[in-house]
Design an enzyme around this catalytic site. Structure first.
Site, PDB file in Angstrom:
ATOM      1  N   ARG A  21       0.830  -1.214   0.000  1.00  0.00           N
ATOM      2  CA  ARG A  21       0.000   0.000   0.000  1.00  0.00           C
ATOM      3  C   ARG A  21       0.860   1.258   0.000  1.00  0.00           C
ATOM      4  O   ARG A  21       0.544   2.229  -0.679  1.00  0.00           O
ATOM      5  CB  ARG A  21      -0.977  -0.007   1.196  1.00  0.00           C
ATOM      6  CG  ARG A  21      -1.742   1.291   1.371  1.00  0.00           C
ATOM      7  CD  ARG A  21      -3.028   1.185   2.194  1.00  0.00           C
ATOM      8  NE  ARG A  21      -2.963   0.255   3.307  1.00  0.00           N
ATOM      9  CZ  ARG A  21      -2.331   0.488   4.473  1.00  0.00           C
ATOM     10  NH1 ARG A  21      -1.716   1.631   4.687  1.00  0.00           N
ATOM     11  NH2 ARG A  21      -2.325  -0.422   5.414  1.00  0.00           N
ATOM     12  N   TYR A  30     -16.872  17.455 -14.575  1.00  0.00           N
ATOM     13  CA  TYR A  30     -17.230  16.031 -14.631  1.00  0.00           C
ATOM     14  C   TYR A  30     -18.278  15.731 -13.547  1.00  0.00           C
ATOM     15  O   TYR A  30     -18.094  16.098 -12.381  1.00  0.00           O
ATOM     16  CB  TYR A  30     -15.979  15.173 -14.429  1.00  0.00           C
ATOM     17  CG  TYR A  30     -16.230  13.688 -14.525  1.00  0.00           C
ATOM     18  CD1 TYR A  30     -16.400  13.084 -15.762  1.00  0.00           C
ATOM     19  CD2 TYR A  30     -16.303  12.906 -13.386  1.00  0.00           C
ATOM     20  CE1 TYR A  30     -16.639  11.714 -15.857  1.00  0.00           C
ATOM     21  CE2 TYR A  30     -16.540  11.540 -13.473  1.00  0.00           C
ATOM     22  CZ  TYR A  30     -16.714  10.955 -14.713  1.00  0.00           C
ATOM     23  OH  TYR A  30     -16.956   9.610 -14.794  1.00  0.00           O
ATOM     24  N   ASP A  39      -8.154  18.999 -14.880  1.00  0.00           N
ATOM     25  CA  ASP A  39      -8.473  17.617 -15.259  1.00  0.00           C
ATOM     26  C   ASP A  39      -8.105  17.498 -16.740  1.00  0.00           C
ATOM     27  O   ASP A  39      -8.786  18.043 -17.606  1.00  0.00           O
ATOM     28  CB  ASP A  39      -9.966  17.350 -15.024  1.00  0.00           C
ATOM     29  CG  ASP A  39     -10.354  15.903 -15.300  1.00  0.00           C
ATOM     30  OD1 ASP A  39      -9.648  15.228 -16.082  1.00  0.00           O
ATOM     31  OD2 ASP A  39     -11.381  15.455 -14.750  1.00  0.00           O
ATOM     32  N   LYS A  92      -9.120   6.267 -19.180  1.00  0.00           N
ATOM     33  CA  LYS A  92      -9.494   6.692 -20.534  1.00  0.00           C
ATOM     34  C   LYS A  92      -8.307   6.516 -21.490  1.00  0.00           C
ATOM     35  O   LYS A  92      -7.919   5.408 -21.772  1.00  0.00           O
ATOM     36  CB  LYS A  92     -10.016   8.131 -20.469  1.00  0.00           C
ATOM     37  CG  LYS A  92     -11.060   8.367 -19.359  1.00  0.00           C
ATOM     38  CD  LYS A  92     -12.387   7.661 -19.609  1.00  0.00           C
ATOM     39  CE  LYS A  92     -13.325   7.657 -18.410  1.00  0.00           C
ATOM     40  NZ  LYS A  92     -13.584   8.925 -17.779  1.00  0.00           N
TER      41      LYS A  92
END
Ligand code: PLP
Length: 376
Positions: A47, A99, A171, A196
């Site tokens: 982690r 978004y 973004d 994406k």
């Protein structure tokens, strides 16, 4: 180095233990400690950090010309960490057409934790200036916006935010570092949904925050990444890193094909308007050309008629796939208004197309037959 070269060589080299050219996938949750108690390779536990995530973070930082990167399990997990890094009373300025998930995070989750926000028309600089407050810590920006594909002036918004003592986060998911590098335009942070274009094959979810410098906010995000653990798996990182290698050539093709399809649609009698900044007639064309090195592979168009006509066009495509998202090899088409929340301002006759990597003539023929059968 140029972006094409960085995309292939940044982040990792030949594996010293085997000579492997491709970075190995390290499926281990834990790393050996030396007899003296130290960790000779720097890794302790999956982690905190692991080799595949470190490689992806270094490669993404290089692609955006940033100093540091923190990778997350999704684009929204990256936004979530940024908002968690703020303090109660802090104010965020965001575009009205930010978004959808980011808007809901701010209104439904973080408003309750004392993070204030205001939504403004980011193309209207007077409105942006008027909405900045002494408590404004962060200005969010998306260019191009989605699904209206408006171009926001990154340099101008950065200048206003600086005066107000706020930082700017862009973004950059739609443009990618291949078409636009916000940090070079003065922004402080970039976020990507690597889901994406960076992943590029519609098969992996991820997100990343890239910082221009090792700021206090970035340090808090890094500790939230360690503590809250919304981290990508080593395989997710491996896939995103593999995608990044071909991002420059894929983006070039997405952009070229999108331009051809957009020009075809502009001339089509059943199309009312095409929203694509690559068109000389588009309101954002000059600004896009001044801050981007190419035009997007994702765009929208308005069908002549209403919602039923637009949905009938989407119903008749044979090659485009009716699905949300973008950035993969398959071309996708989506009627946005019907999947957005009630109160959506998206025109009912708007279709968004994510141009994939098929031949432009085949995509054009598909849209042509669907429009010819339908629309008014
Ligand atoms: C998809 C997307 C996100 C969210 O990414 P997830 O991986 O779905 O959480 C954020 N911003 C933009 C512009 C996106 O397209």
């Amino acid at each position: 180095m140029n972006p094409e070269t960085l995309a292939i060589h940044a982040g990792y080299g030949i594996d010293p233990s085997t000579g492997a050219v491709v970075m190995p996938l390290h499926l281990t949750t834990t790393f050996e400690r030396a007899a003296d108690g130290s960790y000779p390779n720097g890794y302790i536990y999956i982690r905190n950090a692991n080799p595949n995530r470190t490689a992806l973070e270094m490669a993404l930082a290089a692609a955006e010309n940033g100093a540091a990167c923190a990778a997350f399990a999704s684009g929204l997990a990256a936004f979530n960490a940024v908002f968690q890094a703020l303090k109660p009373g802090d104010h965020v300025l965001a575009p009205q057409d930010v978004y959808y998930g980011v808007r809901v995070l701010l209104s439904d989750l973080f408003a309750g934790w004392g993070i204030q926000h205001t939504l403004v028309d980011m193309t209207n600089l007077a409105e942006v200036e008027a909405a900045l407050r002494p408590q404004t810590r962060l200005v969010l920006l998306e260019s191009p916006s989605n699904p209206m594909m408006k171009i926001n002036d990154i340099r101008a918004v950065v200048a206003l935010a600086r005066q107000a003592g706020a930082e700017v986060l862009v973004d950059n998911t739609i443009a990618t570092p291949i078409l636009q590098r916000p940090l070079d335009l003065g922004a402080d942070y970039v976020i990507h949904a690597t889901t994406k274009y960076i992943g590029g094959h519609s098969d992996v979810q991820g997100g990343a925050l890239i910082a221009r410098a090792d700021t206090a906010l970035f340090d808090r995000v890094r500790s939230i990444q360690h503590l809250a653990g919304a981290v990508p798996s080593p395989f997710d990182c491996w896939l995103a890193l593999r995608g990044l290698q071909t991002l420059p050539v894929r983006m070039q093709r997405h952009a070229e094909t999108a331009q051809k399809v957009a020009e075809f649609l502009t001339a089509h009698p059943k199309v009312e308007q095409v929203l694509h900044s690559g068109l000389a007639s588009d309101a954002g064309h000059t600004l896009a050309a001044s801050q981007m090195s190419g035009f997007p592979g994702l765009f929208s168009f308005l069908v002549r008629g209403g919602q039923a006509d637009a949905m009938a066009v989407a119903a008749c495509v044979k090659l485009f796939i009716r699905a949300t998202s973008f950035g993969g090899a398959h071309s996708l088409i989506e009627h946005r208004a019907s999947i957005e929340a009630p109160g959506s301002k998206t025109p009912p006759n708007l279709l968004r197309v994510a141009i994939g990597l098929e031949h432009p003539d085949d995509l054009i023929a598909d849209l042509d037959q669907a429009l010819t059968l339908n629309a008014q």
